[in-house]
Motif scaffolding. Structure first.
Motif, PDB file in Angstrom:
ATOM      1  N   MET A   1       0.839  -1.172   0.000  1.00 17.01           N
ATOM      2  CA  MET A   1       0.000   0.000   0.000  1.00 17.01           C
ATOM      3  C   MET A   1       0.893   1.248   0.000  1.00 17.01           C
ATOM      4  O   MET A   1       1.793   1.375   0.821  1.00 17.01           O
ATOM      5  CB  MET A   1      -0.877  -0.037   1.247  1.00 17.01           C
ATOM      6  CG  MET A   1      -1.733   1.152   1.416  1.00 17.01           C
ATOM      7  SD  MET A   1      -2.883   0.773   2.750  1.00 17.01           S
ATOM      8  CE  MET A   1      -4.293   1.550   2.176  1.00 17.01           C
ATOM      9  N   PRO A   2       0.683   2.177  -0.935  1.00 12.61           N
ATOM     10  CA  PRO A   2       1.526   3.365  -1.006  1.00 12.61           C
ATOM     11  C   PRO A   2       1.351   4.272   0.212  1.00 12.61           C
ATOM     12  O   PRO A   2       0.285   4.344   0.797  1.00 12.61           O
ATOM     13  CB  PRO A   2       1.066   4.061  -2.278  1.00 12.61           C
ATOM     14  CG  PRO A   2      -0.229   3.460  -2.652  1.00 12.61           C
ATOM     15  CD  PRO A   2      -0.345   2.147  -1.954  1.00 12.61           C
ATOM     16  N   GLN A   3       2.435   4.925   0.555  1.00  8.80           N
ATOM     17  CA  GLN A   3       2.425   5.880   1.654  1.00  8.80           C
ATOM     18  C   GLN A   3       2.216   7.276   1.085  1.00  8.80           C
ATOM     19  O   GLN A   3       2.778   7.620   0.047  1.00  8.80           O
ATOM     20  CB  GLN A   3       3.758   5.837   2.403  1.00  8.80           C
ATOM     21  CG  GLN A   3       4.012   4.557   3.128  1.00  8.80           C
ATOM     22  CD  GLN A   3       3.180   4.456   4.395  1.00  8.80           C
ATOM     23  OE1 GLN A   3       2.684   5.457   4.898  1.00  8.80           O
ATOM     24  NE2 GLN A   3       3.009   3.254   4.892  1.00  8.80           N
ATOM     25  N   ILE A   4       1.480   8.062   1.753  1.00  8.89           N
ATOM     26  CA  ILE A   4       1.272   9.459   1.351  1.00  8.89           C
ATOM     27  C   ILE A   4       2.091  10.318   2.303  1.00  8.89           C
ATOM     28  O   ILE A   4       1.996  10.188   3.526  1.00  8.89           O
ATOM     29  CB  ILE A   4      -0.211   9.853   1.408  1.00  8.89           C
ATOM     30  CG1 ILE A   4      -1.003   9.024   0.390  1.00  8.89           C
ATOM     31  CG2 ILE A   4      -0.369  11.346   1.145  1.00  8.89           C
ATOM     32  CD1 ILE A   4      -2.486   9.272   0.431  1.00  8.89           C
TER      33      ILE A   4
END
Length: 181
Positions: A1-4
């Motif tokens: 899951m990408p980090q913002i």
């Protein structure tokens, strides 16, 4: 899951944007690298050394004899003191005109490369050397037949290439270009 990653102010984002922009135009960096490497290459003619710091092969006795014909002599035929000093200081690649060492230049090739060299026809022979007759034979006959070109072996005297200091300079230039803008 990408980090913002959220940036509370624009300074970090502006910095990243400027970094990306500089990476899209490497021309100024390549020109700096070319200038640096061309100057370093010219200095090799003063030190008569290759990029690794090894001394070039000395001039042959015949080369020195031919070169000495250009100097002033005393009435008895011996060289004057000044001429003898000049001959003793003769380094390979530093003829009367010093053209090879003074015509070193660089060219930027496209968006990602720079080349350093000399436009002199004999630059390749000076750098790589040549065996007697490697380029054929002269078109004018002598009493003993045609003559080889070159007429004697020419040792390689590497003047192109990057030294350790040159590599360090390039790293410094790249770092400066991207980090300091």
């Amino acid at each position: 899951m990408p980090q913002i990653i959220e940036l509370p102010d624009r300074s970090g984002l502006d910095y990243l944007h400027a970094l990306v922009e500089r990476g899209q135009n490497l021309q100024p960096l390549l020109k700096e690298i070319g200038e640096d490497q061309a100057e370093e290459t010219k200095q090799r003619f003063a030190t008569a050394t290759d990029p690794d710091g090894n001394a070039w092969a000395p001039n042959s006795a015949l080369t020195l004899a031919n070169y000495s014909a250009l100097f002033a002599r005393k009435k008895d035929g011996s060289l004057t003191k000044r001429s003898a000093e000049k001959l003793a200081g003769k380094k390979p690649g530093t003829g009367e005109t010093r053209m090879l060492g003074t015509t070193i230049n660089y060219q930027v090739h496209g968006d990602d490369a720079v080349g350093v060299g000399s436009p002199m026809v004999y630059a390749g022979t000076f750098h790589y050397g040549a065996k007697s007759g490697e380029f054929g034979f002269g078109m004018y006959a002598t009493r003993n037949g045609s003559f080889p070109i070159p007429w004697g072996d020419i040792p390689a005297r590497r003047f192109l290439g990057m030294s350790q200091t040159g590599r360090e300079n390039v790293v410094s230039l790249v770092r400066s270009y991207f980090l300091e803008g």
